[in-house]
Write a protein that holds these residues in place. Structure first.
Motif, PDB file in Angstrom:
ATOM      1  N   ASP A   7      -4.138  20.888 -62.581  1.00 50.48           N
ATOM      2  CA  ASP A   7      -5.147  19.550 -63.167  1.00 50.48           C
ATOM      3  C   ASP A   7      -4.330  19.084 -64.608  1.00 50.48           C
ATOM      4  OD1 ASP A   7      -7.095  22.608 -64.897  1.00 50.48           O
ATOM      5  OD2 ASP A   7      -4.730  22.259 -64.799  1.00 50.48           O
ATOM      6  N   ASP A  11      -5.246  15.458 -66.143  1.00 46.71           N
ATOM      7  CA  ASP A  11      -5.883  14.616 -66.967  1.00 46.71           C
ATOM      8  C   ASP A  11      -4.685  15.478 -68.584  1.00 46.71           C
ATOM      9  OD1 ASP A  11      -7.233  14.415 -69.923  1.00 46.71           O
ATOM     10  OD2 ASP A  11      -8.887  14.761 -68.974  1.00 46.71           O
ATOM     11  N   GLU A  28     -13.509  27.197 -69.600  1.00 51.78           N
ATOM     12  CA  GLU A  28     -13.750  25.999 -68.812  1.00 51.78           C
ATOM     13  C   GLU A  28     -14.386  25.778 -68.102  1.00 51.78           C
ATOM     14  OE1 GLU A  28      -9.830  24.183 -68.281  1.00 51.78           O
ATOM     15  OE2 GLU A  28      -8.837  25.375 -70.083  1.00 51.78           O
ATOM     16  N   GLN A  29     -15.161  24.248 -67.685  1.00 52.31           N
ATOM     17  CA  GLN A  29     -16.147  24.455 -66.800  1.00 52.31           C
ATOM     18  C   GLN A  29     -15.885  22.817 -66.301  1.00 52.31           C
ATOM     19  OE1 GLN A  29     -20.003  26.128 -67.532  1.00 52.31           O
ATOM     20  NE2 GLN A  29     -21.465  24.849 -65.716  1.00 52.31           N
ATOM     21  N   LYS A  30     -16.323  22.574 -65.076  1.00 48.38           N
ATOM     22  CA  LYS A  30     -15.842  21.526 -63.900  1.00 48.38           C
ATOM     23  C   LYS A  30     -18.104  20.839 -65.097  1.00 48.38           C
ATOM     24  CE  LYS A  30     -12.251  20.899 -63.317  1.00 48.38           C
ATOM     25  NZ  LYS A  30     -10.703  20.243 -63.557  1.00 48.38           N
ATOM     26  N   GLY A  34     -15.116  15.622 -65.578  1.00 48.70           N
ATOM     27  CA  GLY A  34     -14.628  15.584 -66.029  1.00 48.70           C
ATOM     28  C   GLY A  34     -15.047  17.921 -66.581  1.00 48.70           C
ATOM     29  N   THR A  35     -13.678  17.931 -67.229  1.00 47.11           N
ATOM     30  CA  THR A  35     -13.532  19.399 -67.484  1.00 47.11           C
ATOM     31  C   THR A  35     -14.386  19.399 -68.969  1.00 47.11           C
ATOM     32  OG1 THR A  35     -11.809  19.914 -66.549  1.00 47.11           O
ATOM     33  CG2 THR A  35     -12.239  21.405 -68.075  1.00 47.11           C
ATOM     34  N   CYS A  36     -15.301  20.521 -69.554  1.00 48.20           N
ATOM     35  CA  CYS A  36     -15.576  20.664 -70.378  1.00 48.20           C
ATOM     36  C   CYS A  36     -15.338  22.220 -70.923  1.00 48.20           C
ATOM     37  CB  CYS A  36     -17.636  20.688 -70.340  1.00 48.20           C
ATOM     38  SG  CYS A  36     -18.085  19.213 -70.462  1.00 48.20           S
ATOM     39  N   SER A  48     -12.722  13.231 -69.647  1.00 45.59           N
ATOM     40  CA  SER A  48     -12.400  12.955 -68.505  1.00 45.59           C
ATOM     41  C   SER A  48     -11.811  11.605 -68.495  1.00 45.59           C
ATOM     42  CB  SER A  48     -13.627  12.358 -67.900  1.00 45.59           C
ATOM     43  OG  SER A  48     -14.257  11.484 -68.753  1.00 45.59           O
TER      44      SER A  48
END
Length: 125
Positions: A7, A11, A28-30, A34-36, A48
């Motif tokens: 990952d 990014d 972290e969460q998709k 993207g990833t938040c 993202s």
């Protein structure tokens, strides 16, 4: 949160955000393609290939959008008040990124922690 080597290569902002949030409890969460990053279950920032999504709240929205490389976040053609999109140029330095993270933390710190909703059992016919 454990990170995957793959990952970070996709990014590089992920490692930068993890470093900016070091010492804080975050997840972290998709999301949003993207990833938040979430603090106390509340979305803080997201990344993202299009840039950084920053949650600033409605009170700080106008001032945040006026900053260089920032614009109103749009989703599905709708403006998202309280959220700002920052182009990659706006997060180029550690100080730039830290400023956006600090702004998001200032707002998200005012929110109550979110608890995960209980899973609802599916009814069988």
């Amino acid at each position: 949160m454990p990170k995957s080597a793959s990952d970070s290569t996709v990014d590089p902002m992920l490692d930068r955000l993890r470093a900016a949030l070091a010492g804080r409890d975050f997840t972290e969460q998709k999301m949003f393609g993207g990833t938040c990053f979430l603090v106390n279950g509340n979305m803080l920032v997201g990344t993202s290939k299009r840039g950084l999504l920053v949650r600033v709240g409605k009170a700080a929205h106008e001032a945040a959008v006026a900053r260089p490389h920032a614009r109103v976040m749009e989703m599905g053609g709708r403006s998202m008040e309280g959220y700002v999109h920052v182009a990659p140029e706006g997060t180029a330095t550690k100080a730039d990124l830290g400023g956006w993270v600090d702004l998001a933390l200032a707002f998200v710190g005012t929110l109550p922690p979110k608890s995960k909703p209980a899973k609802v059992a599916k009814k069988r016919a």
